[in-house]
Design an enzyme around this catalytic site. Sequence first.
Site, short mmCIF file in Angstrom:
data_model
loop_
_atom_site.label_atom_id
_atom_site.label_comp_id
_atom_site.label_asym_id
_atom_site.label_seq_id
_atom_site.Cartn_x
_atom_site.Cartn_y
_atom_site.Cartn_z
N HIS A 1 45.30 42.63 40.57
CA HIS A 1 45.85 42.12 39.32
C HIS A 1 45.75 43.16 38.21
CE1 HIS A 1 47.11 39.32 36.30
NE2 HIS A 1 45.96 39.37 35.66
N CYS B 1 47.88 35.02 40.02
CA CYS B 1 47.84 36.41 40.50
C CYS B 1 46.45 36.87 40.92
CB CYS B 1 48.38 37.34 39.42
SG CYS B 1 50.13 37.12 39.05
#
Length: 466
Positions: free
Chosen positions: A127, A73
């Site tokens: 993120h 991510c």
Amino acid sequence: MNPAARFLLISALFNVGVSLAQERPNVLFIAVDDLNHWVGHLDGHPGTFTPNIDRLAGRGVTFSRAYAAAPLCNPSRVSLLTGVMPAHSGIYGNSETLREQLPEAITLPHYFRQNGYTVKGGGKIFHRGPEDGAAWDEYFHSAKESKGPEQKTAEGKKTPQTGMWAPWGPSTSDSAMYDARIADHIVTELKGEHERPFFVAYGTYKPHLSWNVPQRYFEMHPLESVVLPTVIENDLADIPPFGRRLAVQVMDTSNNRNHAAEGGDHANVLRYNQWRPAVQGYLASITFADAQVGKVLDALASTPHADNTIVVLWGDHGYHLGQKEHWRKHTLWEDGLRTTLVISAPGFGSNVRSDRVVSLLDLYPTLVELAGLEPREGMDGQSIVPLLREPELPWPRPAVSTYGFQNHSIRTERWRYIRYHDGTEELYDHDVDPYEWTNLAATPVKDEYREVMNQLTRHFPEVNVP
């Protein structure tokens, strides 16, 4: 020039600037967490049900070979939102932060804000929430700053039948889910008044684990109809030791970190007969995320801005569900990197598919060009606007992906070449081996394959920030 004339000139220039700003297209920027290519319009997997994402693809261009710059991510999102690949930023995992590694970077939403756009967002874009405070006029939060109450009852849960940690199964109602609550904020924003062009970002947390979504989404994917991914036994037999180590990672629920273990997650899933329920959970979570995307798309369609808004939808990387004896992401193989990318922009094609290889790194320069903004220097990606105009245009530029320091993958239309930090290699010919079952770089290497690898080596980053 006398003061009166100067005032008139300044006023005229200001009005021209306002007029140009008002004519610029809006942007609806949709990120779907952990979405691989399992969407209906790509035929990514039997039984996938994504009517809203498919509807968007019917109004735009879908890229069937879109790849993340990293199979994780944080590095994937930072690279997309800064235009800087992981090897050049030093952001390889989820622990590094944007401003520690790239203190001067102008992120994609920040650049639009600098150019007169109202920039708002919510959900998972970076993120870690909004991450770049200078980028946003407003960032929508739910009642609690978390992924939602469904997580509290799901994380670390063991199924009573098996005793296995199994974060999948029916959960609470739509309205209690974080993604749905943030979608409501986005809907309200889209339907509001807009004096300037807008950049609105919506990020879902599903289909990220846990795969706990309302019962009705599971009912759309009956367990008996779930099809498992196509695999072979002993797929890791010709993989170098470091690649095998990535494949046998398991999730440690006590600290939310991965570590290598005998057989990894896949062995555990098989031991407790959870493969089919897990795939069902992933499919149900994709359909749930698609439903939230549908609410947002419907809201845009109901406004006067529908015909002057660029809509881009992307997943941040690929996802394994047993392929190559692996689960989740964290690999440089096809299933760890291939994702969904759809761009619908005014004046470009509808229901069009491009099979050219592109990278999520390409989104920053692409959106800048589509919006008519000044191009930025230092982008590691390249605008794919030419492919929006001509989807079959020859496009020899490969996708470069990185997982950790000096571990890289090169993907062309035919080949995938992986080289790890220790010099070990993998090579796959997608013309005959779309599942990457045969590593052509396993010894002894034929001269013809060594020549292919030598040619692909020139695409590896010359700079690798520690």
